[in-house]
Motif scaffolding. Structure first.
Motif, PDB file in Angstrom:
ATOM      1  N   ARG A   1       0.831  -1.204   0.000  1.00 27.81           N
ATOM      2  CA  ARG A   1       0.000   0.000   0.000  1.00 27.81           C
ATOM      3  C   ARG A   1       0.869   1.260   0.000  1.00 27.81           C
ATOM      4  NH1 ARG A   1      -3.494   0.360   4.605  1.00 27.81           N
ATOM      5  NH2 ARG A   1      -2.509  -1.449   5.577  1.00 27.81           N
ATOM      6  N   LEU A   2       1.998   1.178   0.717  1.00 22.92           N
ATOM      7  CA  LEU A   2       2.919   2.322   0.749  1.00 22.92           C
ATOM      8  C   LEU A   2       3.483   2.594  -0.637  1.00 22.92           C
ATOM      9  CD1 LEU A   2       5.297   2.208   3.822  1.00 22.92           C
ATOM     10  CD2 LEU A   2       4.087   4.162   2.888  1.00 22.92           C
ATOM     11  N   ASP A   3       3.852   1.528  -1.306  1.00 28.05           N
ATOM     12  CA  ASP A   3       4.397   1.653  -2.657  1.00 28.05           C
ATOM     13  C   ASP A   3       3.415   2.391  -3.564  1.00 28.05           C
ATOM     14  OD1 ASP A   3       6.935   0.975  -3.388  1.00 28.05           O
ATOM     15  OD2 ASP A   3       6.534  -1.185  -3.333  1.00 28.05           O
ATOM     16  N   ASP A   4       2.136   2.034  -3.454  1.00 24.82           N
ATOM     17  CA  ASP A   4       1.122   2.704  -4.272  1.00 24.82           C
ATOM     18  C   ASP A   4       1.072   4.191  -3.945  1.00 24.82           C
ATOM     19  OD1 ASP A   4       0.503   0.332  -5.423  1.00 24.82           O
ATOM     20  OD2 ASP A   4      -1.296  -0.044  -4.203  1.00 24.82           O
ATOM     21  N   ALA A   5       1.112   4.510  -2.658  1.00 22.96           N
ATOM     22  CA  ALA A   5       1.047   5.907  -2.245  1.00 22.96           C
ATOM     23  C   ALA A   5       2.267   6.666  -2.754  1.00 22.96           C
ATOM     24  CB  ALA A   5       0.936   6.003  -0.729  1.00 22.96           C
ATOM     25  N   LEU A   6       3.431   6.027  -2.735  1.00 19.87           N
ATOM     26  CA  LEU A   6       4.670   6.706  -3.119  1.00 19.87           C
ATOM     27  C   LEU A   6       4.725   7.043  -4.603  1.00 19.87           C
ATOM     28  CD1 LEU A   6       7.318   4.814  -0.956  1.00 19.87           C
ATOM     29  CD2 LEU A   6       6.410   7.104  -0.609  1.00 19.87           C
ATOM     30  N   GLU A   7       3.954   6.316  -5.402  1.00 23.42           N
ATOM     31  CA  GLU A   7       3.911   6.577  -6.846  1.00 23.42           C
ATOM     32  C   GLU A   7       3.663   8.055  -7.131  1.00 23.42           C
ATOM     33  OE1 GLU A   7       3.061   4.189  -9.841  1.00 23.42           O
ATOM     34  OE2 GLU A   7       4.633   3.177  -8.670  1.00 23.42           O
ATOM     35  N   THR A   8       2.771   8.655  -6.343  1.00 25.70           N
ATOM     36  CA  THR A   8       2.343  10.019  -6.634  1.00 25.70           C
ATOM     37  C   THR A   8       2.992  11.051  -5.721  1.00 25.70           C
ATOM     38  OG1 THR A   8       0.469   9.691  -5.165  1.00 25.70           O
ATOM     39  CG2 THR A   8       0.093   9.273  -7.508  1.00 25.70           C
ATOM     40  N   VAL A   9       3.899  10.608  -4.852  1.00 23.23           N
ATOM     41  CA  VAL A   9       4.547  11.559  -3.941  1.00 23.23           C
ATOM     42  C   VAL A   9       5.625  12.332  -4.688  1.00 23.23           C
ATOM     43  CG1 VAL A   9       6.135  11.701  -1.972  1.00 23.23           C
ATOM     44  CG2 VAL A   9       4.043  10.362  -1.792  1.00 23.23           C
ATOM     45  N   THR A  10       5.663  13.644  -4.485  1.00 24.24           N
ATOM     46  CA  THR A  10       6.707  14.452  -5.114  1.00 24.24           C
ATOM     47  C   THR A  10       7.638  14.996  -4.039  1.00 24.24           C
ATOM     48  OG1 THR A  10       5.279  16.393  -5.070  1.00 24.24           O
ATOM     49  CG2 THR A  10       5.294  15.107  -7.111  1.00 24.24           C
ATOM     50  N   VAL A  11       8.805  15.470  -4.465  1.00 23.23           N
ATOM     51  CA  VAL A  11       9.800  15.968  -3.510  1.00 23.23           C
ATOM     52  C   VAL A  11       9.230  17.170  -2.766  1.00 23.23           C
ATOM     53  CG1 VAL A  11      12.114  16.905  -3.207  1.00 23.23           C
ATOM     54  CG2 VAL A  11      11.692  15.168  -4.951  1.00 23.23           C
ATOM     55  N   GLY A  12       9.441  17.192  -1.458  1.00 21.70           N
ATOM     56  CA  GLY A  12       8.896  18.262  -0.627  1.00 21.70           C
ATOM     57  C   GLY A  12       7.894  17.712   0.361  1.00 21.70           C
ATOM     58  N   CYS A  13       7.378  16.528   0.059  1.00 22.84           N
ATOM     59  CA  CYS A  13       6.445  15.860   0.960  1.00 22.84           C
ATOM     60  C   CYS A  13       7.194  15.478   2.245  1.00 22.84           C
ATOM     61  CB  CYS A  13       5.905  14.603   0.275  1.00 22.84           C
ATOM     62  SG  CYS A  13       4.850  13.593   1.310  1.00 22.84           S
ATOM     63  N   ARG A  14       6.514  15.594   3.389  1.00 22.54           N
ATOM     64  CA  ARG A  14       7.090  15.143   4.656  1.00 22.54           C
ATOM     65  C   ARG A  14       6.476  13.809   5.023  1.00 22.54           C
ATOM     66  NH1 ARG A  14      10.290  17.816   3.718  1.00 22.54           N
ATOM     67  NH2 ARG A  14      11.215  19.668   4.614  1.00 22.54           N
ATOM     68  N   LEU A  15       7.335  12.888   5.410  1.00 24.60           N
ATOM     69  CA  LEU A  15       6.861  11.580   5.841  1.00 24.60           C
ATOM     70  C   LEU A  15       6.750  11.584   7.363  1.00 24.60           C
ATOM     71  CD1 LEU A  15       6.250   8.576   5.090  1.00 24.60           C
ATOM     72  CD2 LEU A  15       8.669   8.135   5.509  1.00 24.60           C
ATOM     73  N   VAL A  16       5.558  11.316   7.870  1.00 24.73           N
ATOM     74  CA  VAL A  16       5.313  11.311   9.307  1.00 24.73           C
ATOM     75  C   VAL A  16       5.048   9.860   9.699  1.00 24.73           C
ATOM     76  CG1 VAL A  16       3.861  12.204  11.161  1.00 24.73           C
ATOM     77  CG2 VAL A  16       4.259  13.596   9.105  1.00 24.73           C
ATOM     78  N   VAL A  17       5.854   9.322  10.583  1.00 23.73           N
ATOM     79  CA  VAL A  17       5.690   7.928  10.976  1.00 23.73           C
ATOM     80  C   VAL A  17       5.424   7.876  12.472  1.00 23.73           C
ATOM     81  CG1 VAL A  17       6.635   5.606  10.739  1.00 23.73           C
ATOM     82  CG2 VAL A  17       7.513   7.436   9.286  1.00 23.73           C
ATOM     83  N   ALA A  18       4.382   7.186  12.864  1.00 24.75           N
ATOM     84  CA  ALA A  18       4.060   7.089  14.280  1.00 24.75           C
ATOM     85  C   ALA A  18       3.631   5.669  14.599  1.00 24.75           C
ATOM     86  CB  ALA A  18       2.957   8.084  14.649  1.00 24.75           C
ATOM     87  N   GLY A  19       4.173   5.144  15.693  1.00 18.25           N
ATOM     88  CA  GLY A  19       3.834   3.780  16.082  1.00 18.25           C
ATOM     89  C   GLY A  19       4.884   3.238  17.022  1.00 18.25           C
ATOM     90  N   SER A  20       4.944   1.915  17.119  1.00 17.05           N
ATOM     91  CA  SER A  20       5.950   1.307  17.991  1.00 17.05           C
ATOM     92  C   SER A  20       7.325   1.518  17.366  1.00 17.05           C
ATOM     93  CB  SER A  20       5.659  -0.184  18.137  1.00 17.05           C
ATOM     94  OG  SER A  20       5.776  -0.806  16.871  1.00 17.05           O
TER      95      SER A  20
END
Ligand code: FES
Lengths: 312, 194
Positions: free
Chosen positions: B83-102
């Motif tokens: 699912r991440l791979d699909d999302a990354l297809e359309t991500v352009t430079v400048g996007c911030r990746l926010v990761v939260a969890g264990s």
């Protein structure tokens, strides 16, 4: 500092009325190989002093044996480019440093966005050879002050084809160039300082992490006011002429200071200042360091005060 | 392969320190990858931020977390990675990746994102407290999660493992080493891990 090599000027080509290309060959042992984006420092004997200028290697890194550099005649400069244009003949011997690289492409990038101002295209010429071999994705944007770039432009057109974008007199809109780039894009800029600053600012505003922004200033030292450098530890005193950089004056005096880019970028030559006001011309120290006047990059920076005391 | 927990593998360091900013760094576009336990944290962060677009990809793991360590299920990760791979297809430079969890999840996502072309400064990590640790058993190479106490029994080989503060960034896990190696079955009292 990298070991020095003795080379022979194998040929000189006039690219435009202001740009000459020098081909340098070994005088014995083969020349060390280089990677795309490398430069060499050429030592030029001008009158009594030594002038050392850095030039990008623009040839194919795979074709070792020869070094190619492009020299733009800078009339307002300290005489190094004029000396190469007017005095150096085919067959002459020159002393150059081994290649060093501060501008290597990031091979993990998925797309390379190259931006050049004028003669700043030279490091990218070595990139293109390697890009073709590796089949990587790139685009090259070149801004020319004068349309007289002759053979280089034709060569770039032939190499890059559709991927080459030329700007004659207008400056490219960097924000537009950098917008909506696919993840994994890296940007590289080589050109005058104003262009570097504009690209860096556009990238920052668009949220680009600095790890994907690469730049190389081709501005070497500019002349300035003469001053005296005093060495706190060894006790020497050196008169630095207006035409000579502090680093060159130290070298001529026999003091070796580590250096790499000779353009105020790499940070290698950082020297502690004991007393005096510095005229900072580098892009390495940050603003607060510059205001404290406790450090100087002697490859490009000079003194505001008449005397500068260095911890050397 | 023999595994030496004290080797100089540069990916093995002491406990990571997270400098999670109180507010999201300004950006137009956020890609948020979270575990269910981080829903609250993320919604607070997004409420205080100003942006044009935010996309959220949530893992199906850790929903009803057990407190008994189990072998980490890689299928859950594989499904999220798709699912991440699909999302990354359309991500352009400048996007911030926010990761939260264990903690283990943060490093899984970060490693994946760096491979896909993010650079360090574009990633912010928010560890969710109380999710336990992920532990790598150096004897049978099993990853166990969540681990709250040390020593802990490896869910695969049953060895009693001391959970060290050595952290492998590659595995997103702490190193677990057999505790009764010298004197079998002399096991010190359990300590609760922070
Ligand atoms: S030699 Fe690179 S900053 Fe001076």
């Amino acid at each position: 500092m990298s070991a020095s090599l003795s080379v022979r000027v194998a040929s000189i080509e006039t690219i435009t009325p202001v740009i000459k290309q020098f081909t340098l060959a070994s005088t014995g042992t083969p020349l060390p190989p280089f990677s795309p984006g490398s430069h060499i420092v050429v030592t030029l004997p001008i009158r009594e002093r030594m002038c050392r200028n850095a030039y990008s290697l623009l040839g194919d890194p795979a074709d070792n044996g020869l070094y190619h550099i492009a020299v733009r005649r800078q009339d307002a400069s300290r005489g190094g480019s004029r000396y190469l244009h007017e005095e150096v003949k085919v067959g002459d011997r020159l002393t150059v440093s081994s290649p060093a690289n501060l501008f290597l492409p990031s091979w993990e990038a998925r797309h390379h966005l190259l931006i050049a101002g004028g003669i700043g295209m030279t490091p990218f010429m070595s990139y293109l050879h390697e890009f073709r071999r590796r089949g990587v994705s790139y685009e090259l944007h070149c801004a020319f002050r004068d349309s007289a770039t002759g053979d280089y432009r034709a060569w770039l057109e032939q190499q890059a084809g559709q991927r080459l974008y030329c700007y004659e007199s207008e400056r490219p809109d960097f924000t537009r160039l950098l917008a909506e780039k696919p993840l994994g894009t890296h940007v590289y800029v080589c050109g005058p300082d104003a262009m570097l600053q504009a690209v860096i600012a556009a990238a920052r505003d668009l949220g680009w992490g600095s790890g994907r922004v690469h730049y190389e200033a081709f501005a070497g030292p500019q002349p300035g006011r003469p001053f005296v450098a005093r060495l706190a530890r060894s006790g020497g005193e050196i008169a630095v002429e207006g035409e000579s950089s502090l680093l060159e004056a130290l070298e001529a005096y026999g003091v070796e200071v580590p250096n790499l880019c000779r353009g105020g970028v790499c940070g290698q030559c950082r020297t502690v200042v004991v007393e005096g006001q510095v005229e900072h011309r580098d892009s390495f120290l940050d603003d607060s360091e510059k205001q404290r006047h406790r450090a100087i990059m002697p490859c490009v920076s000079r003194a505001q005060s008449d005397t500068l005391i260095l911890d050397l | 392969m023999p595994y030496d927990p004290d080797s100089d593998d540069p990916a093995i360091k002491s406990r990571p320190v997270y400098h999670s900013p109180a507010h999201l760094p300004p950006a137009n576009d956020y890609l948020c990858v979270i575990e269910p336990a981080a829903r609250e944290i993320l919604s607070t962060l997004l409420r205080q931020a100003c942006y044009r677009r935010a996309r959220i990809v949530m893992s199906s793991a850790g929903a009803g977390r057990e407190t008994v360590p189990t072998v980490v299920d890689r299928d859950v990760w594989e499904e999220l990675a798709r699912r991440l791979d699909d999302a990354l297809e359309t991500v352009t430079v400048g996007c911030r990746l926010v990761v939260a969890g264990s903690e283990g999840f943060l490093w899984d996502v970060q490693t994946f994102a760096l491979e896909k072309g993010f650079v360090d400064e574009e990633i912010v990590l928010y560890p969710v407290a109380g999710q336990g640790r992920r532990v790598f058993c150096v004897h049978c190479h099993t990853l166990a999660e969540p681990v709250y106490v040390s020593p802990v029994n490896c869910p695969n080989c049953q060895m009693a493992l001391e959970v060290r503060d050595h952290f492998s960034r590659r595995l997103g896990a702490y190193i677990g080493v057999r505790i009764d190696a010298e004197v079998p079955s002399e096991i010190p009292p359990r300590e609760v891990l922070s």
